[in-house]
Design a protein around this motif. Structure first.
Motif, PDB file in Angstrom:
ATOM      1  N   ARG A  94       0.512  -1.010   0.278  1.00  0.00           N
ATOM      2  CA  ARG A  94      -0.134  -0.082  -0.169  1.00  0.00           C
ATOM      3  C   ARG A  94       1.094   0.818   0.073  1.00  0.00           C
ATOM      4  O   ARG A  94       0.021   2.545   0.464  1.00  0.00           O
ATOM      5  N   VAL A  95       2.166   0.869  -0.162  1.00  0.00           N
ATOM      6  CA  VAL A  95       3.471   2.111  -0.294  1.00  0.00           C
ATOM      7  C   VAL A  95       3.775   2.480  -1.898  1.00  0.00           C
ATOM      8  O   VAL A  95       3.813   1.128  -2.201  1.00  0.00           O
ATOM      9  N   LEU A  96       3.449   3.828  -2.163  1.00  0.00           N
ATOM     10  CA  LEU A  96       3.762   4.057  -3.059  1.00  0.00           C
ATOM     11  C   LEU A  96       4.307   5.139  -3.503  1.00  0.00           C
ATOM     12  O   LEU A  96       4.391   6.433  -2.315  1.00  0.00           O
ATOM     13  N   VAL A  97       5.230   5.582  -4.080  1.00  0.00           N
ATOM     14  CA  VAL A  97       5.770   6.746  -4.108  1.00  0.00           C
ATOM     15  C   VAL A  97       5.581   7.918  -5.236  1.00  0.00           C
ATOM     16  O   VAL A  97       4.968   7.610  -6.196  1.00  0.00           O
ATOM     17  N   GLY A  98       5.525   9.352  -4.581  1.00  0.00           N
ATOM     18  CA  GLY A  98       4.938  10.127  -5.041  1.00  0.00           C
ATOM     19  C   GLY A  98       5.512  12.192  -5.524  1.00  0.00           C
ATOM     20  O   GLY A  98       6.138  12.204  -3.892  1.00  0.00           O
ATOM     21  N   HIS A  99       6.596  12.500  -6.655  1.00  0.00           N
ATOM     22  CA  HIS A  99       6.514  13.567  -6.343  1.00  0.00           C
ATOM     23  C   HIS A  99       6.416  14.796  -6.502  1.00  0.00           C
ATOM     24  O   HIS A  99       5.970  15.067  -7.443  1.00  0.00           O
ATOM     25  N   LEU A 100       5.983  15.170  -4.859  1.00  0.00           N
ATOM     26  CA  LEU A 100       4.679  15.840  -4.873  1.00  0.00           C
ATOM     27  C   LEU A 100       5.147  17.031  -5.206  1.00  0.00           C
ATOM     28  O   LEU A 100       4.299  18.756  -4.704  1.00  0.00           O
ATOM     29  N   VAL A 101       6.306  17.404  -3.978  1.00  0.00           N
ATOM     30  CA  VAL A 101       7.154  18.927  -3.567  1.00  0.00           C
ATOM     31  C   VAL A 101       8.448  19.230  -4.849  1.00  0.00           C
ATOM     32  O   VAL A 101       8.761  18.609  -4.916  1.00  0.00           O
ATOM     33  N   ARG A 102       8.181  20.504  -4.939  1.00  0.00           N
ATOM     34  CA  ARG A 102       9.289  20.848  -5.805  1.00  0.00           C
ATOM     35  C   ARG A 102      10.103  22.168  -5.315  1.00  0.00           C
ATOM     36  O   ARG A 102       9.178  22.622  -4.812  1.00  0.00           O
ATOM     37  N   TYR A 103      11.239  22.139  -5.892  1.00  0.00           N
ATOM     38  CA  TYR A 103      11.466  23.852  -5.271  1.00  0.00           C
ATOM     39  C   TYR A 103      10.919  24.622  -6.355  1.00  0.00           C
ATOM     40  O   TYR A 103      10.733  24.574  -7.432  1.00  0.00           O
ATOM     41  N   GLY A 104      10.587  25.717  -6.195  1.00  0.00           N
ATOM     42  CA  GLY A 104       9.850  26.925  -6.789  1.00  0.00           C
ATOM     43  C   GLY A 104      10.956  27.730  -7.669  1.00  0.00           C
ATOM     44  O   GLY A 104      13.012  27.285  -7.300  1.00  0.00           O
TER      45      GLY A 104
END
Length: 295
Positions: free
Chosen positions: A192-202
């Motif tokens: 039930r664990v997946l990886v998501g790149h949801l945050v980045r530097y502006g």
């Protein structure tokens, strides 16, 4: 059919068993016998000696020659990371909830001795191959964090703390990304664990200076540097009521995790905590990381 998940967290170090037809097994035995032949062994030994002469290496912990990480240092690193632990009390800039409790953080180990030396070599000395040593401890910490911090009835999304483009270009790779890819290929993460790149530097955050070696007041410059990514994955995670577990390499003051949570707050995804590879007390202006043990 869905592939089975490996339950052994150290399975990354073990090669997959040979499976095939009778011809394939016969060829495998033939190549195995050829590889262990004394003449082949002599040629490999000569090539290894030549490579050590042209491209000398040494253990990143004890400086033993002709090996990147010696067996004794590898055993000491594994022993130091056997029991992940809560470390939010070491960071004074972590975000707090309404009850003034800091964000819970679980670390694979303490940022000193062999673990500190391997992390520094992996991140700053262009040694991505050391990821195979650091991935199992990080996977064990993720397991502990999911069991202790996450709601068992909801999926968990691992959100890596981003890095600046300048740092990524200097290294040539994203250290956390290398570890996550290794864990994903080895199927050591819970289902039930997946990886998501949801945050980045502006755009502004790309030009802020690095936070390493700064105190709490100096690290406040990171506030406002990150932003949430508007991706299709975000809407799917909101539909299944997923929870966020931040993942980072080293915890110092916790200012970077606080900024990541602030940036992701607009998405509506709840944050259950964070997991890091190593944790260290907030450094003072004249301090430095502790050196590895002398051998």
């Amino acid at each position: 059919m869905k592939p089975s998940m490996r339950t052994d967290l150290d399975a990354i170090h073990r090669p997959k068993p040979t499976v095939g037809t009778a011809t394939g097994r016969h060829l495998s035995r033939y190549l195995d016998a050829l590889w262990h032949h004394r003449r082949v062994h002599a040629v490999c030994l000569a090539m290894s000696s030549t490579a050590a002469l042209l491209l000398p290496v040494e253990c990143v912990c004890c400086q033993r020659p002709d090996i990147t990480l010696c067996p004794s240092c590898a055993r000491a690193l594994r022993a130091a990371c056997l029991h992940p632990q809560r470390v939010e009390h070491r960071a004074d800039a972590l975000p707090v909830n309404q009850r003034h409790d800091p964000m819970p953080v679980i670390a694979a180990g303490s940022y000193d001795h062999e673990l500190a030396a391997v992390i520094l070599a992996f991140k700053n000395h262009q040694m991505p191959a050391l990821g195979k040593v650091l991935a199992p401890p990080l996977a064990r910490a993720v397991y502990t964090a999911v069991e202790q911090l996450a709601d068992p009835g909801r999926p968990v999304v691992l959100v890596p703390v981003p890095t600046r483009l300048r740092a990524k270009a200097k290294r040539g790779y994203f250290p956390l990304g290398v570890l996550l890819v290794r864990m994903g290929r080895s199927r050591v993460l819970p289902e039930r664990v997946l990886v998501g790149h949801l945050v980045r530097y502006g755009a502004w955050g790309q030009f802020t200076s690095a936070q390493k070696g700064r105190g709490k007041r100096a690290r406040s410059v990171v506030r406002g540097a990150m932003e949430a990514r508007d991706t299709p994955l975000l809407s799917r995670l909101l539909a299944v009521e997923a929870q966020v577990l931040f993942i980072d390499d080293v915890l110092t003051t916790g200012a970077t995790l606080a900024e990541a949570q602030r940036a992701l707050a607009v998405s509506g995804l709840p944050v259950c905590g964070a997991v890091v590879l190593a944790a260290t007390p907030a450094p003072d202006p004249d301090g430095d990381v502790r050196s590895p043990r002398s051998k």
